[in-house]
Scaffold this motif. Structure first.
Motif, PDB file in Angstrom:
ATOM      1  N   ALA A 135     -19.423   3.512  -9.350  1.00 25.27           N
ATOM      2  CA  ALA A 135     -19.675   4.358  -8.188  1.00 25.27           C
ATOM      3  C   ALA A 135     -21.118   4.832  -8.143  1.00 25.27           C
ATOM      4  O   ALA A 135     -21.715   4.944  -7.061  1.00 25.27           O
ATOM      5  CB  ALA A 135     -18.722   5.552  -8.201  1.00 25.27           C
ATOM      6  N   GLN A 149       0.846  -1.191   0.000  1.00 22.21           N
ATOM      7  CA  GLN A 149       0.000   0.000   0.000  1.00 22.21           C
ATOM      8  C   GLN A 149       0.885   1.246   0.000  1.00 22.21           C
ATOM      9  O   GLN A 149       1.896   1.297   0.696  1.00 22.21           O
ATOM     10  CB  GLN A 149      -0.916   0.019   1.225  1.00 22.21           C
ATOM     11  CG  GLN A 149      -1.857  -1.170   1.315  1.00 22.21           C
ATOM     12  CD  GLN A 149      -2.704  -1.130   2.559  1.00 22.21           C
ATOM     13  OE1 GLN A 149      -2.524  -0.285   3.429  1.00 22.21           O
ATOM     14  NE2 GLN A 149      -3.653  -2.045   2.660  1.00 22.21           N
ATOM     15  N   ARG A 207      -4.614  -0.971  -7.878  1.00 23.70           N
ATOM     16  CA  ARG A 207      -5.724  -0.022  -7.983  1.00 23.70           C
ATOM     17  C   ARG A 207      -5.405   1.210  -7.148  1.00 23.70           C
ATOM     18  O   ARG A 207      -4.586   1.159  -6.237  1.00 23.70           O
ATOM     19  CB  ARG A 207      -7.034  -0.660  -7.503  1.00 23.70           C
ATOM     20  CG  ARG A 207      -7.010  -1.113  -6.049  1.00 23.70           C
ATOM     21  CD  ARG A 207      -8.018  -2.235  -5.845  1.00 23.70           C
ATOM     22  NE  ARG A 207      -8.100  -2.678  -4.459  1.00 23.70           N
ATOM     23  CZ  ARG A 207      -7.276  -3.577  -3.923  1.00 23.70           C
ATOM     24  NH1 ARG A 207      -6.295  -4.078  -4.652  1.00 23.70           N
ATOM     25  NH2 ARG A 207      -7.432  -3.950  -2.675  1.00 23.70           N
ATOM     26  N   GLY A 208      -6.100   2.306  -7.478  1.00 22.58           N
ATOM     27  CA  GLY A 208      -5.959   3.525  -6.704  1.00 22.58           C
ATOM     28  C   GLY A 208      -5.248   4.623  -7.456  1.00 22.58           C
ATOM     29  O   GLY A 208      -4.350   4.362  -8.263  1.00 22.58           O
ATOM     30  N   ARG A 212     -21.522   2.401  -2.810  1.00 17.16           N
ATOM     31  CA  ARG A 212     -21.082   3.677  -2.258  1.00 17.16           C
ATOM     32  C   ARG A 212     -22.235   4.666  -2.135  1.00 17.16           C
ATOM     33  O   ARG A 212     -22.154   5.623  -1.391  1.00 17.16           O
ATOM     34  CB  ARG A 212     -19.962   4.277  -3.109  1.00 17.16           C
ATOM     35  CG  ARG A 212     -18.670   3.484  -2.985  1.00 17.16           C
ATOM     36  CD  ARG A 212     -17.515   4.171  -3.676  1.00 17.16           C
ATOM     37  NE  ARG A 212     -16.324   3.349  -3.549  1.00 17.16           N
ATOM     38  CZ  ARG A 212     -15.973   2.413  -4.403  1.00 17.16           C
ATOM     39  NH1 ARG A 212     -16.730   2.202  -5.464  1.00 17.16           N
ATOM     40  NH2 ARG A 212     -14.889   1.697  -4.223  1.00 17.16           N
ATOM     41  N   VAL A 240     -14.994   9.219  -4.453  1.00 12.90           N
ATOM     42  CA  VAL A 240     -14.458   8.119  -3.657  1.00 12.90           C
ATOM     43  C   VAL A 240     -14.136   6.917  -4.538  1.00 12.90           C
ATOM     44  O   VAL A 240     -13.092   6.272  -4.401  1.00 12.90           O
ATOM     45  CB  VAL A 240     -15.450   7.735  -2.542  1.00 12.90           C
ATOM     46  CG1 VAL A 240     -14.987   6.480  -1.824  1.00 12.90           C
ATOM     47  CG2 VAL A 240     -15.596   8.875  -1.544  1.00 12.90           C
ATOM     48  N   GLY A 241     -15.033   6.603  -5.480  1.00 15.79           N
ATOM     49  CA  GLY A 241     -14.813   5.457  -6.351  1.00 15.79           C
ATOM     50  C   GLY A 241     -13.601   5.631  -7.245  1.00 15.79           C
ATOM     51  O   GLY A 241     -12.811   4.702  -7.420  1.00 15.79           O
ATOM     52  N   THR A 254      -2.313   4.012  -3.567  1.00 11.13           N
ATOM     53  CA  THR A 254      -2.341   2.812  -4.398  1.00 11.13           C
ATOM     54  C   THR A 254      -2.213   1.566  -3.535  1.00 11.13           C
ATOM     55  O   THR A 254      -1.597   1.586  -2.465  1.00 11.13           O
ATOM     56  CB  THR A 254      -1.201   2.834  -5.430  1.00 11.13           C
ATOM     57  OG1 THR A 254       0.060   2.828  -4.734  1.00 11.13           O
ATOM     58  CG2 THR A 254      -1.296   4.068  -6.300  1.00 11.13           C
ATOM     59  N   ARG A 255      -2.813   0.487  -4.016  1.00 13.24           N
ATOM     60  CA  ARG A 255      -2.720  -0.814  -3.343  1.00 13.24           C
ATOM     61  C   ARG A 255      -2.377  -1.862  -4.389  1.00 13.24           C
ATOM     62  O   ARG A 255      -2.979  -1.901  -5.465  1.00 13.24           O
ATOM     63  CB  ARG A 255      -4.039  -1.166  -2.656  1.00 13.24           C
ATOM     64  CG  ARG A 255      -4.491  -0.174  -1.612  1.00 13.24           C
ATOM     65  CD  ARG A 255      -5.856  -0.519  -1.055  1.00 13.24           C
ATOM     66  NE  ARG A 255      -5.839  -1.763  -0.306  1.00 13.24           N
ATOM     67  CZ  ARG A 255      -6.929  -2.318   0.224  1.00 13.24           C
ATOM     68  NH1 ARG A 255      -8.110  -1.766   0.053  1.00 13.24           N
ATOM     69  NH2 ARG A 255      -6.832  -3.434   0.911  1.00 13.24           N
ATOM     70  N   VAL A 266     -10.941   7.624  -6.742  1.00  9.02           N
ATOM     71  CA  VAL A 266      -9.713   7.612  -5.945  1.00  9.02           C
ATOM     72  C   VAL A 266      -9.366   6.195  -5.508  1.00  9.02           C
ATOM     73  O   VAL A 266      -8.195   5.796  -5.501  1.00  9.02           O
ATOM     74  CB  VAL A 266      -9.855   8.542  -4.725  1.00  9.02           C
ATOM     75  CG1 VAL A 266      -8.691   8.350  -3.757  1.00  9.02           C
ATOM     76  CG2 VAL A 266      -9.922   9.987  -5.177  1.00  9.02           C
ATOM     77  N   ARG A 267     -10.378   5.406  -5.162  1.00  9.61           N
ATOM     78  CA  ARG A 267     -10.127   4.057  -4.649  1.00  9.61           C
ATOM     79  C   ARG A 267      -9.825   3.065  -5.770  1.00  9.61           C
ATOM     80  O   ARG A 267      -8.914   2.231  -5.636  1.00  9.61           O
ATOM     81  CB  ARG A 267     -11.332   3.570  -3.847  1.00  9.61           C
ATOM     82  CG  ARG A 267     -11.204   2.140  -3.337  1.00  9.61           C
ATOM     83  CD  ARG A 267     -12.474   1.723  -2.609  1.00  9.61           C
ATOM     84  NE  ARG A 267     -12.449   0.307  -2.267  1.00  9.61           N
ATOM     85  CZ  ARG A 267     -11.898  -0.193  -1.168  1.00  9.61           C
ATOM     86  NH1 ARG A 267     -11.317   0.612  -0.304  1.00  9.61           N
ATOM     87  NH2 ARG A 267     -11.922  -1.487  -0.924  1.00  9.61           N
ATOM     88  N   ASP A 268     -10.575   3.107  -6.868  1.00  9.74           N
ATOM     89  CA  ASP A 268     -10.485   2.062  -7.891  1.00  9.74           C
ATOM     90  C   ASP A 268      -9.956   2.546  -9.230  1.00  9.74           C
ATOM     91  O   ASP A 268      -9.963   1.788 -10.209  1.00  9.74           O
ATOM     92  CB  ASP A 268     -11.854   1.416  -8.105  1.00  9.74           C
ATOM     93  CG  ASP A 268     -12.317   0.624  -6.890  1.00  9.74           C
ATOM     94  OD1 ASP A 268     -11.440   0.055  -6.220  1.00  9.74           O
ATOM     95  OD2 ASP A 268     -13.530   0.591  -6.617  1.00  9.74           O
TER      96      ASP A 268
END
Length: 556
Positions: free
Chosen positions: A221, A136, A315-316, A226, A294-295, A320-321, A297-299
């Motif tokens: 999203a 991460q 992803r991110g 969400r 949010v979607g 990032t992860r 930024v996360r995915d």
């Protein structure tokens, strides 16, 4: 800045003879020496000094600040500032001591972590038990070239087995590679390598299995979970409406008291409904914008690559992860289609692995992909499986069970609204009396949902996988290799026994991983129970692509 070896500390002693019976000693590579990727970590190391500050998750930092802030709310501002500074200094001292006392090492067989200030803790993870390794990178960590690494096993149900926050990014990638190389050597496979033959953590290796475009992330999203923040937004909208209507109600009551005449109707202006409608539209727009942000930024930049027999999932945007999930560790695949995504021709896919903590969830969700691409993705995740197997519908008696489940709460609500007139009169619940005709709509709506659920109830099994489908508003299809089934439970309630139905639960390794065959025919459920029990006793291996011939079509 590289991680610092602890001065004067010898490397961890080798395991005693006979002390490790679960994992054989790894043979050294040609030419002697430590296994590839393990020599750099064989001696205990400290984390990066920045972990004193960056190693604290934001959630924990907020929780640590809640008590001092609330405790000093009534105090003068200067006292509050002094108290917060004091708490910060104490926390900084504790974090510094923890950094100096926390070390980790990896000798190619065992990952060891020692930590604790007053009470010392020693944790050892056998490399053969490691299920998932995730890297991460937060926004600030990416700027500083740092990363956090999470190592999880099948038993890490409440927290990750090892959470190293933070390391230099190169060290995090090298440690992940060392773990993967050791696992490959233990299993007798060749180490994963790049084009030039050297194992590393390059992001350009392997074959790209899936890339989710940004447009699909936005659609996910807007049509996904969400938007569950919508109830909170509705609550805020109702508060806004109350603020608009409240003064009108107060003026109306004051006018009644002022007139003192029960039969006289005062003339008081009503609320501005146009302003209320405009506010509701703005709140809904802000909710959707927040869900999209949010979607994305996360995915954002979501992609899956296959490197040998591992899935590399990244992803991110800002944070990032990167997860590495061995194909042999995939326990369960869930295909989900809610009503909006079904109408648009999309689905989401959830991949569950045996390892996973509450934080890591032991799962990765593909935000969105066309329904036509689901079978292709499943064939990548479950080797020798061409997609969702043929599913068989459940008997018509299951419709009665579905009607009972869906109509029971609706009947209770309607009965309470119509059969308790005395209570309504006593409490002066005029709103209930007004809503009575609308509550009757619950009966046909819930009956329709019960029919939809019954039409989607189905299950199927082959020599390699077992699958079940259920749901009404959201249709979920769960697929698991039969060799991953750990236990089976068949349940028959009194109502089900009268209808000759059975619900079968196939428990799969991993947190919350269960395939539920809802309201199947008793004979079909018993046959499936027996087949899966036989597979568990004498499992048929799922052969990865390239490691053996595919099974004949009739056996898949």
């Amino acid at each position: 800045m590289p991680s610092d070896p602890v001065p004067g500390r010898p490397p961890p002693p080798p395991p005693p003879p006979g002390g490790r019976t679960t994992t054989p000693k790894l043979p050294p590579p040609q030419g002697g020496g430590a296994p590839p990727g393990a020599s750099d970590f064989s001696q205990p190391r400290r984390l990066h000094p920045a972990s004193v500050v960056l190693g604290v998750p934001i959630g924990q930092a907020i929780q640590a600040l809640v008590f001092p802030v609330i405790a000093t709310l009534a105090a003068p501002p200067l006292f509050t500032i002094v108290a917060l500074v004091g708490f910060a200094l104490i926390g900084l001292l504790a974090r510094t001591l923890d950094w100096r006392m926390r070390t980790f090492s990896f000798d190619g067989e065992v990952l060891r972590v020692d930590h604790g200030i007053l009470s010392r803790n020693h944790r050892s993870l056998d490399v053969s038990r490691i299920q998932q390794v995730e890297i991460q990178r937060g926004p600030l960590q990416r700027v500083l070239g740092l990363a956090a690494i999470r190592v999880e096993t099948a038993g890490s149900a409440s927290e990750p087995e090892v959470d190293l926050r933070v390391l230099p990014e190169a060290d995090a990638v090298a440690l992940r590679t060392a773990v993967r190389v050791s696992q490959d050597r233990l299993a007798g496979r060749g180490p994963a390598a790049t084009a030039d033959g050297a194992p590393d953590g390059s992001d350009d290796r392997g074959v790209e299995v899936l890339r989710v475009p940004l447009g699909h992330v936005i659609v996910a999203a807007l049509t996904g979970a969400r938007l569950l923040v919508l109830p909170a937004v509705i609550g805020g909208a109702l508060q806004f409406v109350g603020n608009q209507v409240g003064p009108y109600v107060d003026r109306f009551a004051d006018r009644l008291i002022e007139l003192g005449l029960a039969g006289e109707v005062p003339t008081v202006g009503g609320p501005d409904w146009r302003l209320i409608a405009l506010g509701a539209v703005l709140v809904l727009a802000l909710t959707m914008a927040a869900a999209v942000a949010v979607g994305v930024v996360r995915d954002g930049n979501f992609r899956i690559r296959q490197v040998d027999e591992d899935l590399h999932i990244s992803r991110g945007l800002l944070a990032t992860r990167e997860s590495v999930v061995p194909l042999r560790r995939v326990q369960l695949v869930e295909v989900r289609r809610n009503w909006a995504r079904r109408a648009l021709g999309y689905a989401s896919v959830r991949i569950r692995s045996a390892g996973g903590s509450a934080g890591g969830e032991g799962q990765v969700t593909v935000p969105l992909l066309p329904s036509a691409g689901v079978d292709d993705l499943i064939s990548r995740l479950l080797p020798n499986v061409d997609g969702v197997p043929e599913l068989h519908p459940h008997p018509r008696a299951a419709l009665r069970r579905a009607l009972f489940r869906w109509l029971r709460p609706a009947v209770f609500v309607v009965a309470a609204a119509y059969l308790l007139p005395a209570l309504i009169d006593v409490l002066d619940l005029e709103v209930v009396r007004t809503a009575q005709p609308f509550l009757l709509l619950l009966l046909p709506v819930n009956a329709g949902l019960a029919v939809v659920e019954y039409r989607h109830l189905a299950h199927g099994a082959t020599q390699l996988v077992v699958a079940a489908r259920s749901g009404a508003l959201s249709i979920s299809t769960a697929i698991a290799p039969v060799v991953k089934v750990q236990a089976l439970t068949s349940r028959r309630s009194l109502f089900q026994r009268r209808l000759d139905l059975t619900t079968l639960h196939a428990h799969v390794a991993g947190p919350g991983a269960v395939i539920t065959v809802l309201d199947a025919g008793r004979a079909d459920a018993a046959e499936l129970h027996e087949r899966l029990t036989g597979h568990a006793a004498s499992p048929i291996p799922v052969v990865p692509h390239g490691d053996g011939a595919r099974l004949p079509a009739g056996q898949r």
